[in-house]
Structure formats: C-alpha cells, structure tokens
Design an enzyme around this catalytic site. Structure first.
Site, PDB file in Angstrom:
ATOM      1  CD  GLU A 114       5.172 -23.370  11.670  1.00  0.00           C
ATOM      2  OE1 GLU A 114       5.907 -22.371  11.538  1.00  0.00           O
ATOM      3  OE2 GLU A 114       3.981 -23.388  11.338  1.00  0.00           O
ATOM      4  CE  LYS A 116      10.870 -17.144  18.323  1.00  0.00           C
ATOM      5  NZ  LYS A 116      12.084 -16.385  18.047  1.00  0.00           N
ATOM      6  CG  ASP A 118      18.276 -17.181  16.517  1.00  0.00           C
ATOM      7  OD1 ASP A 118      17.627 -16.143  16.362  1.00  0.00           O
ATOM      8  OD2 ASP A 118      19.151 -17.310  17.386  1.00  0.00           O
ATOM      9  CE1 TYR A 231       7.454 -16.892   9.724  1.00  0.00           C
ATOM     10  CE2 TYR A 231       9.567 -18.041   9.831  1.00  0.00           C
ATOM     11  CZ  TYR A 231       8.813 -16.893   9.999  1.00  0.00           C
ATOM     12  OH  TYR A 231       9.415 -15.754  10.449  1.00  0.00           O
ATOM     13  CE  LYS A 319      13.764 -16.937  22.594  1.00  0.00           C
ATOM     14  NZ  LYS A 319      13.335 -15.576  22.517  1.00  0.00           N
ATOM     15  CB  CYS A 414      54.620 -10.133  24.083  1.00  0.00           C
ATOM     16  SG  CYS A 414      54.095 -11.785  23.607  1.00  0.00           S
ATOM     17  CB  CYS A 417      58.371 -13.191  23.127  1.00  0.00           C
ATOM     18  SG  CYS A 417      57.680 -11.665  22.460  1.00  0.00           S
ATOM     19  CB  CYS A 432      53.409  -9.424  20.492  1.00  0.00           C
ATOM     20  SG  CYS A 432      55.154  -9.849  20.464  1.00  0.00           S
ATOM     21  CB  CYS A 437      56.448 -13.302  19.315  1.00  0.00           C
ATOM     22  SG  CYS A 437      55.363 -13.876  20.618  1.00  0.00           S
TER      23      CYS A 437
END
Ligand code: IVH
Length: 671
Positions: A114, A116, A118, A231, A319, A414, A417, A432, A437
C-alpha cells in the site's frame, strides 16, 4: 402527510444525499452538478427545520456542529496503534523478509503493498453502523477524541446502511484505522492565504493535517477539506478478516475511501516492482506519500509474528529517499516581497534534487536562521517538500562538512531601494518601510497578474522587471495603458507575445469583483475575505465607503482586517489607483448575495456557550436573514441569544428588559 410518511421522506432524501456525497468525495466521480446537490441539501435542511424532532446525528446536515471547545478529552484505543519500522534499500527489505520467514516458519507468504500516505493516523469507531468516535493516535495507547472534527470530513461516512454492511461482509460494530491528509493543492492554497493574513505558514501537508485535526473549532476543520483513506478494519481491536486484502476490499464496499493504488504481491520480487513503479509516479499524486507499506497479508501470520515495542514484525515501511540533498551555502541574500517583507534566501552550490537543480532555498526569517544556527559557508540539508520553494532543513556538521564562519545579519537598509528596514516588536519579519520601494511594486504586479487573481498569463518576473525598470508601469492600473508599440521596445518581445499579453490584459477586465478586491493587495485581505466582501457589499464603491464597524459585519472580518481596509482606502494614492482601474474598465460591481429580510433592522447580541452552532455560524445565520450582530447590549438591542454560562451580558439584558432567547428560537426567527 402523516409523521411516519414525513420521516420516510426525510430518510430517503438523506440516503440520496449520502449516495451523492459518496460519488463526489469518495469516488471523485459525481453524478449530479453542485447546484443540484445543493438543492437536495437545502430541501433536507428545510424539512428538518420544519420537523426538528426528526433530526438525527447522522444526517448529512449535521457534519458541522457543536461548540468550540477548551481542549480535547483523552480516549483509549481498543488495541495499540502501532507505528512502523523503516527499510531504505532492497537489501533491508530482504533482511526483513528473512526474519519473517524465520519467525513464521513459512516461506510462501503473500504481501499487501500500500502507499504510505503522509498524513496523520486516526481511528474511527462505528457502532450500529454509525460513526461514534474519531480518535487521534496519541501515544499509541491513548489518543484524543476529535469526533466533531472528524465528522466534517466528507469522505468519512457518518452512517452506513445495514444493507451495505451486509454486502461488504461486515458487522455493524467495527473500527476503521486510516490516514487523514490534506491534498497538496489545498495545502498550497491555504498556506498562501495564511501568508497574506500574516500567519505562520505550515511546513508541509502533514503538519497542516495534524494542526487541522486538533482544531478546537470544527467549522475551521470543515473549511479545510481534509481527506481520509482507510487501511485497517478491526473488531474489538483485532483484524476483522483473515486477510488484510479482504479488509481493504470490504472497506471499499462499505463506502470508505480506500487507496486504489495497492497490490497483493505473491513474493518480494513483486513487492520490489511495485515500490519501483511508484518511485517516479508519486510526484503525480494529488497528495504526498513517503514510501510503501508492506504487510503480511494473512492476519493469522500477523498474530504469530507479533510486535516488538511499538512496531509490528509483520509489516515494514519502505521509505523513498527524501527529496533533499546536502550542499554548501555560498551566500545569504535578501529578497524583498510585495508587502516589503525581507526574506533571507540561501544561495547554494547547485545540487540536483528530485529531477531539478536547486541553487536557492528559503530561510524564511531571522528567527529561522537563529533556530537553525546557520552561517554562510555552512553545509546544509535542503529539502523540496509540499512547498514549491526548497528550504534549508538543518546544518550538517561533520569531518567532510566543516562549519562556516560568517554570521548573517539583516541589512539595516533595503537592498532594493535603500529605504529603512524595521522589525516591529512582536513580529517575526523585517520590512522595508519605503512605500515607493520598487521591489514592492514588482511583487504587487506579480500578485495582481497571478492565476488566482487577474490571470494575466505571460506577465512573469522577467517582463515585470523590464516594465517597472523602464518606468512603463508604476502601478497595476498602468498595465491597462500598455500599448503594442511600448511592449515591442522591450527585450525578447515579439509581435505575437505582445499581442498575447495585451489580449490577456484585456480579458482580465471581465473577471469578477472579488478578483479586483484581492488584486489590490490590501494587507490581510486574501482570496476568501475578498469573496465575502464582494458578496456582502456588491460593489467596490460600497466597500470604500464602509466604516470599520460596517466592515466587521462581513463574515470572518475582525477589527484587524477592517482597520487595514479602511486604512488602505484612506490613502490618497490608493484612491487614485482605484479611480484609474475604474477608468480602465475593470469589474467594480458584483452580485450582492441576496439576504433574507426576516431580521432586517434587528440587532442581536450573542453570549455564553452556544450548543448547536459556533459563534460564526450563528452570526452568519443572523446576517443572512438581514439582521445585525453587535458586541454589547444596549437599549437598541432587540435580542440577546444566550447559551450556557452566559454572564454579564445576560444580566444587562434583563436589567434593560431586552428579550433573551435561545438558539432554537433564533433558528425560528431566522427561518
Ligand atoms: S498501517 C501497524 N498502512 O505510517 C500498522 N500505516 O510509520 C501501522 N501510514 O502511523 C499502520 N499509510 O500513520 C499503515 N497504508 C498504510 C499507511 C500507514 C501511512 C502511516 C500511519 C502510521 C505510520 C507508521
């Protein structure tokens, strides 16, 4: 109609709706349109409202219900919810099989393969065919009762008919175990929304699923469109059938969502072929998997093999290699986004990960850099997860990978600018603060043109940079003033591309009001909020004129969002921008969602803990019927809706002689 005839009619309608829920949410293969489905559901709601005594907890109308809670109650599992040992190579898989052969004394075993998934494992307890409880894994022995949240997942049946259970060969009392997960697309979309609202993004769909299952407010879980794959099928904590493969087939027949990508393998060779075939294909699945689970199919052998600690000997998880790699940070750069947010980005020695070459990875913010303890020159593990942008997971520190030495610091100005950079106390981000900007401008235009907003295909980063650098576009309204001659002066722009871009821009004018609202880039106003604003006010002018108080009447709009909207439209530049967009011919009006008139002119105050609705639902019910909800009781209040533990507001209402009603009366009033 006699009451038993009505009861029959209602139950028949429920069965019909259950069938269509199954077609849509379990099979992904609807037989009727969404509108037709809504009609059936509305009909059921109407009948149930007329006959409240006939409402049953397993009715499809009862998925979202109950009140927000303080916390979760612990619940014991019927038998431990185990976890799995991992194998990372074919050899480790063979070692596992060798042990299985030795311990069972059998060499002709069949294996169930099956995916796996996540997500987060979850047990569902059914009694008399009805969903009774949903329990998280917890420590394996004791989990948390998350029933109210589980009920909102549409692919989980609230009840299963005797007939169906019989056909599936199942009894009416059983337990299902499976994985709750969030599809990758929904995850990305929700994370985008969270970023816009200034909330921390979730790292991957699994964390999102876990966070969602443990939401205290079921209506939030309901909005998040989770999915559940079954499952395992148990009775009294033990496998129901003598084979895992039979359990999977039975669960499917009973109407659960069971992953179709499974195989009963005759030997390890077939198992390995299955594993290999999914290695590449997994990228195309709508949800994340991190491997393949291999289970001895016969449950008698499972019992013989038993478990060691928390892992069974009869199953193993192969895995897949993480979609990550190890590389060196050559530098840490700073990117400026459309809200002015400065994001530190690692410039990496290019490394191949899952089919593409990665040379940049986000470090999110200064807190993250400190958490990772990362320095320029460090070797790091980089991962490409559910998010599109790769991220730095951790610093690698060993003989072959010596530490870097150069500390990164956020610039005070920044990088785009030269404007001042500020970190507001209590916030994680540096920003900023220069309103003009150019980085903000580019980000704003890219957002405006993106797929969920004005859908201007072809207006990508390269083109936007040229347009802003040459001063052709100073704000989003300037896009509508672009001419073919203007475009043809740009680099890499031919006749055909110019025509295409102009046609896309033209087409965007037809998009509905909510897109324009979203496109303005008002802080905290994401896709959903834009939709609610459009439905509530029906025009941009009405939104612009609205006070913070009026804005707060909109679904999900609180003081922070309302304030931000008011501030946005108070700004002269923004008002001029809106004027220019109007001249350009964008959609400024929409369909105001028709409100009922039953409660027009009536003001309500909600207090105490409501049993049948969440606060938001009650508020919506009142507003949909034309009423208003206020936060405090005064002489002008028409009704106070009091739940249990109502306090000072209830006292005040009594003092002022305001009518106090319960939830049922509210439902009646709102019709
Ligand atoms: S069987 C003893 N089957 O993987 C059996 N688990 O690492 C354990 N998982 O906690 C569960 N897909 O959350 C099983 N097809 C699948 C699975 C699966 C994902 C998860 C589950 C479990 C974890 C173990």
């Amino acid at each position: 109609m006699s009451s038993s005839a009505i009861e029959k009619k209602i139950e028949a309608l429920r069965e019909k709706i259950r069938h269509h829920e199954y077609r849509y949410y379990v099979l992904d293969d609807p037989e009727i349109s969404d509108a037709d489905f809504d009609t059936l559901m509305n009909e059921l709601k109407r009948l149930e409202a007329e006959h409240p005594a006939l409402v049953t907890p397993d009715s499809p109308t009862q998925r979202v219900g109950g009140k927000p809670r303080e916390g979760f109650v612990k619940a014991k599992h019927s038998s431990p919810m185990l976890s799995l040992d991992n194998a990372y190579s074919e050899e480790e898989l063979r070692d596992w099989e060798r042990r299985v052969h030795e311990l069972s004394g059998k060499t002709d075993l069949e294996y169930m393969c099956e995916l796996k998934l996540d997500g987060m494992s979850l047990a569902l307890v059914y009694s008399d065919g009805r969903l009774e409880r949903g329990i998280t894994r917890g420590d394996g022995n004791v989990g948390e009762d998350v029933t109210l949240n589980v009920r909102t997942v549409r692919s989980i049946p609230l009840s299963i008919s005797k007939d169906k259970l019989k056909k599936a060969g199942m009894s009416a009392d059983f337990e299902v175990r499976g994985e709750m997960l969030m599809p990758v697309a929904a995850f990305r979309k929700l994370n985008e929304e969270r970023k816009i609202q200034g909330l921390a993004a979730f790292a991957n769909p699994r964390n999102f699923a876990a966070g969602t299952v443990r939401q205290l407010e079921p209506s939030i879980t309901a909005q998040r469109r989770m999915d559940y794959f079954a499952y395992m099928l148990l009775k009294d904590g033990q496998p129901f059938f003598d084979r895992q493969s039979k359990s999977m087939d039975a669960l499917e027949a009973a109407g659960f969502k069971v992953n179709p990508n499974r195989k009963l393998a005759k030997n390890l060779h077939e198992v390995w072929r299955f594993i290999q075939s999914w290695e590449a294909k997994r990228e195309s699945l709508p949800y994340e998997i991190d491997g393949i689970v291999v289970k001895v199919d016969r449950t008698t052998w499972q019992r013989e093999l038993g478990s060691v600690g928390k892992v069974p000997r009869w199953a193993i998880a192969y895995k897949y290699a993480a979609r990550g790699g190890v590389t060196q940070i050559e530098d840490i750069l700073v990117q400026v986004g459309r809200t002015g947010k400065l994001t530190p980005v690692a410039a990496l020695k290019p490394v191949p990960i899952g089919g593409t070459t990665v040379s940049r990875a986000t470090l999110h913010n200064m807190d993250e850099i400190e958490r990772l303890g990362v320095k320029i020159g460090d070797w790091v593990e980089v991962e490409r997860g559910g998010d599109v942008i790769p991220k730095v997971v951790k610093v690698v520190d060993d003989k072959e990978h010596p530490r870097g030495h150069k500390q990164f610091e956020m610039p005070e100005h920044c990088p785009v600018c030269g404007g001042n950079v500020v970190r507001t106390p209590g916030e994680v981000d540096h920003r900023c603060v220069n309103a003009n900007c150019p980085a903000k401008l580019q980000g704003t235009i890219l957002h405006f043109a993106s797929r969920h907003v004005m859908e201007i295909d072809g207006l990508g980063e390269a083109l936007v940079n040229q347009l802003t650098e040459r001063g052709l576009v100073k704000n989003v309204a300037d896009l509508y003033k672009l001419t073919k001659d203007g475009l043809l002066q740009l680099e890499r722009m031919g006749e055909k591309s110019a025509d295409n871009v102009l046609a896309e821009i033209e087409a965007s004018k037809k998009l509905p009001l909510e897109r324009v609202i979203y496109g303005l880039g008002i802080r905290f106003v994401g896709e959903r909020t834009a939709q609610f604003l459009a439905e509530h006010f029906g025009s941009l002018d009405a939104i612009m004129k609205a006070s913070a108080e009026e804005l707060e009447e909109v679904n999900e709009v609180g003081p922070r969002i309302a304030e931000s909207i008011v501030e946005f439209f108070a700004n002269e530049h923004n008002r001029k921008l809106v004027g220019d967009l109007r001249k350009a011919g964008l959609t400024f009006t929409g369909q105001k969602k028709e409100k009922g008139t039953k409660l027009t002119g009536k003001t309500f105050v909600l207090t105490g803990t409501l049993e049948r609705h969440t606060r938001d639902e009650a508020k919506k019910m009142i507003e949909d019927a034309g009423g208003r909800v206020s936060g405090s009781v005064s002489k002008k209040t028409d009704y106070v809706v009091a739940g249990s533990d109502a306090g000072s507001k209830l006292d005040k209402a009594r003092e002022l002689g305001v009518s106090v009603i319960g939830e049922e009366e509210l439902e009646e009033l709102a019709g």
